[in-house]
Motif scaffolding. Structure first.
Motif, PDB file in Angstrom:
ATOM      1  N   UNK A 110     -33.803  41.991  69.345  1.00 39.50           N
ATOM      2  CA  UNK A 110     -32.581  41.079  68.792  1.00 39.50           C
ATOM      3  C   UNK A 110     -31.637  42.282  68.830  1.00 39.50           C
ATOM      4  N   UNK A 111     -30.716  42.165  69.602  1.00 35.18           N
ATOM      5  CA  UNK A 111     -29.600  43.199  69.370  1.00 35.18           C
ATOM      6  C   UNK A 111     -28.278  42.434  69.195  1.00 35.18           C
ATOM      7  N   UNK A 112     -27.285  43.110  68.653  1.00 32.16           N
ATOM      8  CA  UNK A 112     -26.122  42.528  68.173  1.00 32.16           C
ATOM      9  C   UNK A 112     -25.303  43.565  68.038  1.00 32.16           C
ATOM     10  N   UNK A 113     -23.854  43.300  68.281  1.00 25.70           N
ATOM     11  CA  UNK A 113     -22.644  43.870  68.040  1.00 25.70           C
ATOM     12  C   UNK A 113     -21.710  43.308  66.831  1.00 25.70           C
ATOM     13  N   UNK A 114     -21.263  44.186  66.131  1.00 23.67           N
ATOM     14  CA  UNK A 114     -20.353  43.782  64.828  1.00 23.67           C
ATOM     15  C   UNK A 114     -20.998  42.517  64.145  1.00 23.67           C
ATOM     16  N   UNK A 115     -20.238  41.479  64.117  1.00 23.12           N
ATOM     17  CA  UNK A 115     -20.515  40.455  63.283  1.00 23.12           C
ATOM     18  C   UNK A 115     -22.022  40.036  63.905  1.00 23.12           C
ATOM     19  N   UNK A 116     -22.120  40.220  65.198  1.00 20.86           N
ATOM     20  CA  UNK A 116     -23.719  39.697  65.665  1.00 20.86           C
ATOM     21  C   UNK A 116     -24.580  40.711  65.340  1.00 20.86           C
ATOM     22  N   UNK A 117     -24.381  41.955  65.012  1.00 22.32           N
ATOM     23  CA  UNK A 117     -25.026  43.142  64.376  1.00 22.32           C
ATOM     24  C   UNK A 117     -25.791  42.606  63.133  1.00 22.32           C
ATOM     25  N   UNK A 118     -24.693  42.221  62.284  1.00 21.10           N
ATOM     26  CA  UNK A 118     -24.824  41.598  61.046  1.00 21.10           C
ATOM     27  C   UNK A 118     -26.052  40.606  61.037  1.00 21.10           C
ATOM     28  N   UNK A 119     -25.818  39.721  62.003  1.00 17.72           N
ATOM     29  CA  UNK A 119     -26.734  38.487  62.095  1.00 17.72           C
ATOM     30  C   UNK A 119     -28.190  38.870  62.668  1.00 17.72           C
ATOM     31  N   UNK A 120     -28.101  40.149  63.405  1.00 15.19           N
ATOM     32  CA  UNK A 120     -29.358  40.366  63.948  1.00 15.19           C
ATOM     33  C   UNK A 120     -30.330  41.180  62.709  1.00 15.19           C
ATOM     34  N   UNK A 121     -29.468  42.052  62.052  1.00 18.90           N
ATOM     35  CA  UNK A 121     -30.319  42.582  60.960  1.00 18.90           C
ATOM     36  C   UNK A 121     -30.681  41.650  59.941  1.00 18.90           C
ATOM     37  N   UNK A 122     -29.844  40.578  59.640  1.00 17.45           N
ATOM     38  CA  UNK A 122     -30.210  39.491  58.622  1.00 17.45           C
ATOM     39  C   UNK A 122     -31.291  38.427  59.051  1.00 17.45           C
ATOM     40  N   UNK A 123     -31.204  38.216  60.216  1.00 11.43           N
ATOM     41  CA  UNK A 123     -32.367  37.383  60.889  1.00 11.43           C
ATOM     42  C   UNK A 123     -33.601  38.237  61.054  1.00 11.43           C
ATOM     43  N   UNK A 124     -33.496  39.243  61.456  1.00 11.71           N
ATOM     44  CA  UNK A 124     -34.705  40.034  61.956  1.00 11.71           C
ATOM     45  C   UNK A 124     -35.621  40.679  60.917  1.00 11.71           C
ATOM     46  N   UNK A 125     -34.850  40.908  59.701  1.00  9.69           N
ATOM     47  CA  UNK A 125     -35.593  41.320  58.437  1.00  9.69           C
ATOM     48  C   UNK A 125     -35.828  40.263  57.456  1.00  9.69           C
ATOM     49  N   UNK A 126     -35.799  38.842  58.193  1.00  6.75           N
ATOM     50  CA  UNK A 126     -36.168  37.767  57.139  1.00  6.75           C
ATOM     51  C   UNK A 126     -37.157  36.958  57.804  1.00  6.75           C
ATOM     52  N   UNK A 127     -38.105  37.230  58.858  1.00 10.72           N
ATOM     53  CA  UNK A 127     -38.962  36.666  59.486  1.00 10.72           C
ATOM     54  C   UNK A 127     -40.202  36.761  59.214  1.00 10.72           C
ATOM     55  N   UNK A 128     -41.163  35.835  59.280  1.00 11.65           N
ATOM     56  CA  UNK A 128     -42.541  36.072  58.697  1.00 11.65           C
ATOM     57  C   UNK A 128     -43.090  36.968  59.774  1.00 11.65           C
ATOM     58  N   UNK A 129     -42.829  36.691  61.134  1.00 14.79           N
ATOM     59  CA  UNK A 129     -43.533  37.353  62.127  1.00 14.79           C
ATOM     60  C   UNK A 129     -42.531  38.613  62.560  1.00 14.79           C
ATOM     61  N   UNK A 130     -42.963  39.715  62.896  1.00 10.44           N
ATOM     62  CA  UNK A 130     -42.165  40.846  63.275  1.00 10.44           C
ATOM     63  C   UNK A 130     -41.554  40.840  64.658  1.00 10.44           C
ATOM     64  N   UNK A 131     -40.427  41.136  65.006  1.00 15.76           N
ATOM     65  CA  UNK A 131     -39.796  41.201  66.281  1.00 15.76           C
ATOM     66  C   UNK A 131     -40.135  42.561  66.792  1.00 15.76           C
ATOM     67  N   UNK A 132     -40.105  42.909  68.231  1.00 15.34           N
ATOM     68  CA  UNK A 132     -40.361  43.958  68.664  1.00 15.34           C
ATOM     69  C   UNK A 132     -39.515  44.814  68.302  1.00 15.34           C
TER      70      UNK A 132
END
Length: 216
Positions: A110-132
């Motif tokens: 999950x790669x994001x820029x600016x507001x998309x980066x905020x969403x990438x960090x928010x989503x990717x750190x709140x999942x039950x299964x780890x992303x790559x």
């Protein structure tokens, strides 16, 4: 719930995807703004499917672009509420991608820029299964509800920011790296010298090396 869509690039190898790289654009942009990262990374990740969805709503300040959440006079409160609202749409999109490809969160960046980066960090750190892995360009960390108490997965994270960014304070990325590392995440931080709000070659190289390292 809104369904996301946007430009996609099939694996450069011409074969079946073995990984997914999701690219989340910044405020007022759209998926086409980041899909060029897929063209850049295609030779390096020839078996990756690149997907760059448009944000779930038209941008309040640019009718030709999209946003993950609206800007607010109170930027901190606006990010918290906005990220909370947009997160389920992105998680649903990731689940659909995995169902369609037969791949899993462990195969997904999950790669994001600016507001998309905020969403990438928010989503990717709140999942039950780890992303790559998660890659944040010029973003900030907005912790999800339960971040301090829930046993969420801890994928590796790369945080990149220009030191002259006047749109999103680079200190927010430094803070994000500190908070995530304290929580047990494997975090790499790269500050691009002399760079404003954008992705510089050295930051892109840092992200590429990070992603390659997760595939070993």
């Amino acid at each position: 719930m809104a369904k996301l869509s946007g430009p996609m690039l099939a694996p450069a190898s011409g074969g079946v995807p073995k990984s997914i790289i999701v690219l989340l654009h910044g405020y007022g942009a759209d998926g086409s703004d980041l899909i060029d990262l897929g063209r850049h990374w295609g030779p390096t990740f020839p078996d990756a499917l690149f997907v760059a969805p448009n944000g779930p709503r038209p941008c309040g300040q640019n009718p030709y672009g999209f946003e993950w959440f609206p800007l607010s006079v109170d930027r901190i409160a606006g990010r918290i509420e906005g990220a909370r609202t947009a997160a389920p749409v992105i998680k649903d999109f990731l689940a659909d991608l995995c169902t369609q490809t037969g791949l899993s969160a462990a195969d997904t960046f999950l790669v994001g820029f600016s507001q998309g980066a905020m969403m990438a960090l928010h989503v990717g750190t709140s999942m039950d299964k780890a992303l790559a892995g998660i890659v944040s360009f010029s973003g900030a960390f907005v912790p999800a509800d339960g971040f301090e108490t829930e046993d969420f997965a801890r994928p590796p994270v790369a945080i990149i920011h220009g030191d002259l960014d006047q749109v999103v304070d680079p200190q927010l990325s430094r803070d994000a790296a500190e908070v995530l590392a304290a929580k047990g995440f494997d975090v790499g931080l790269h500050i691009s010298k002399g760079v404003a709000h954008g992705i510089a070659p050295d930051g892109l190289d840092f992200a590429t090396s990070f992603m390659l390292a997760q595939q070993v």
